[in-house]
Write an enzyme that holds these catalytic residues in place. Structure first.
Site, PDB file in Angstrom:
ATOM      1  N   ASP A 167      32.106  46.979  45.037  1.00  0.00           N
ATOM      2  CA  ASP A 167      32.943  48.054  44.502  1.00  0.00           C
ATOM      3  C   ASP A 167      32.616  48.472  43.074  1.00  0.00           C
ATOM      4  OD1 ASP A 167      34.341  48.174  46.862  1.00  0.00           O
ATOM      5  OD2 ASP A 167      35.875  46.744  46.211  1.00  0.00           O
TER       6      ASP A 167
ATOM      7  N   ASP B  67      37.503  40.046  38.882  1.00  0.00           N
ATOM      8  CA  ASP B  67      38.253  39.751  40.107  1.00  0.00           C
ATOM      9  C   ASP B  67      38.044  38.295  40.502  1.00  0.00           C
ATOM     10  OD1 ASP B  67      38.926  42.400  40.129  1.00  0.00           O
ATOM     11  OD2 ASP B  67      38.108  42.832  42.118  1.00  0.00           O
TER      12      ASP B  67
ATOM     13  N   ASP C  48      35.338  49.738  39.146  1.00  0.00           N
ATOM     14  CA  ASP C  48      36.506  49.168  39.823  1.00  0.00           C
ATOM     15  C   ASP C  48      37.318  48.336  38.841  1.00  0.00           C
ATOM     16  OD1 ASP C  48      38.230  48.690  41.944  1.00  0.00           O
ATOM     17  OD2 ASP C  48      37.206  46.860  42.502  1.00  0.00           O
TER      18      ASP C  48
ATOM     19  N   ARG D  21      46.944  45.559  35.204  1.00  0.00           N
ATOM     20  CA  ARG D  21      46.305  44.342  35.729  1.00  0.00           C
ATOM     21  C   ARG D  21      45.743  43.449  34.621  1.00  0.00           C
ATOM     22  NH1 ARG D  21      43.229  45.812  41.435  1.00  0.00           N
ATOM     23  NH2 ARG D  21      44.989  46.889  42.388  1.00  0.00           N
TER      24      ARG D  21
END
Length: 391
Positions: A190, A218, A214, A270
């Site tokens: 991504d 992660d 993105d 986030r």
């Protein structure tokens, strides 16, 4: 004047010069030491940055990590390969000696990677990092940017330190050299700066990450025992995701420490967003947000301790919670000793507390008062290391 007198005079002149030079050097050295000691340096940096000979003792860093990653001593010892990147080029299937991919993916041993000089590396495909690998960018200016970036896939005991990672872009499916030199088929990627997939014992420290397609970091698909420390996250919509998706139950075992990071400017959301697992978030600086700073769904637990939250002009609330299937959720978010400026607020979960982190001795560290957070995070991101002494 006799020859003996001339020699005697020259000798004492030489001695005087030596004394002056030694005294001056001592004063300068003491001045530098006093200057660095005057900083409110966090416990990770205290472990190695005071040593002016850190270049000769790079592996000292492996003993400095805290939080869920524990100590990284399995990354060092006598069988360690010292590898220097001399070539910024990249080939995803047949990397040449001297390139970053050759050191990170092809060498089947513990490896400590450094860089010969400043360089900009444009990866042709995501870089899959083998277990027991350290990427150490201290002392030079290394950018991984403008195409594919980093992936830690089914690997363990990895340190990423001192790298600028930015402008990471999505990648089509294709073949690439995976961990331990094996060619694998990799699906669509991504465009994350760093993505962890089924990885464990990972330390991400003192990197600068920004402006990727993105997210910046992660932690997904059962990854756990991760410490994210001393990084500078900026210029990004989705910053950090902990937990793959609401349906991936295995992330209930995920444990992540987020400490001494600087979030901002221009980070939207986030920081982190967590699903299922547990995050301990301490002594970080939040320089505003657009949507929220900390969010979650699917029953996550999070303890926020002694952070500094500086609210934006609008949307003062730090947290965000998503209900699953419209029936509510069982998240547990707790704030302990946080500081709030410019009207920031934190909605706690009522009726209890998160007992974790439950650190072992080697994971444990002292969380300091939030009034010191500005100092503790003042060196977040890639360090500017002097060529002659300290970082």
């Amino acid at each position: 004047m006799s020859g003996h007198q001339v020699m005697n005079s020259s000798f004492w002149s030489f001695v005087l010069v030596v004394v002056i030079v030694t005294l001056f050097t001592t004063i300068v050295s003491s001045s530098k030491q006093s200057q660095i000691e005057g900083m409110e340096m966090n416990v990770i940096d205290q472990c190695w940055r005071f040593n002016p000979e850190w270049r000769k003792h790079r592996q000292q860093l492996a003993r400095c990590s805290v939080g869920y990653v524990g100590k990284m001593t399995s990354n060092i010892d006598k069988d360690l390969v010292h590898y220097k990147v001399t070539d910024p080029s990249d080939h995803p299937l047949n990397p040449q000696p001297g390139t970053l991919r050759y050191g990170a993916s092809n060498i089947q041993s513990k490896v400590w990677i450094t860089f010969q000089r400043d360089m900009n590396i444009r990866l042709e495909k995501p870089l899959l990092i083998s277990s027991f690998t350290t990427i150490d960018g201290r002392g030079v200016n290394v950018h991984i940017a403008n195409n594919a970036c980093l992936m830690i896939y089914k690997a363990t005991n990895i340190i990423i330190h001192g790298i600028r990672i930015h402008h990471c872009r999505p990648q089509a499916p294709g073949m690439v050299m995976g961990p331990n030199g094996k060619i694998i088929s990799l699906g669509q990627v991504d465009g994350d700066a760093i993505r962890l997939v089924s990885a464990s014992k990972i330390w991400i420290d003192h990197n600068t990450l920004y402006d990727s397609q993105d997210g910046l970091l992660d932690v997904t698909r059962g990854s756990t025992d991760v410490t994210i420390s001393n990084n500078w996250f900026r210029e990004q919509d989705k910053v950090m995701l902990l937990g793959h998706d609401d349906g991936f139950i295995r992330d209930k075992n995920m444990k992540v420490t987020v400490v001494y990071n600087y979030f901002g400017p221009n980070c939207r959301q986030r920081m982190p967003r967590i699903r299922h697992g547990y995050a301990y978030v301490a002594n970080n600086l939040y320089m505003g947000w657009t949507q929220y700073a900390i969010g979650g769904s699917s029953g996550p637990s999070l303890k926020s301790q002694s952070n500094l939250f500086i609210a934006p002009t609008e949307n003062k609330e730090v947290t965000w919670r998503k209900s699953s299937n419209g029936i509510g959720d069982t998240w547990k978010f707790y704030s302990v000793g946080d500081a709030f400026e410019n009207g920031a607020s934190f909605i706690d979960t009522k009726g209890g507390q998160v007992k974790k982190p439950n650190y072992s001795h080697e994971q444990d560290f002292e969380v300091v008062d939030s009034k010191y957070v500005r100092s503790l995070t003042s060196s977040s991101g890639v360090l500017q290391c002097s060529k002659t002494s300290i970082c």
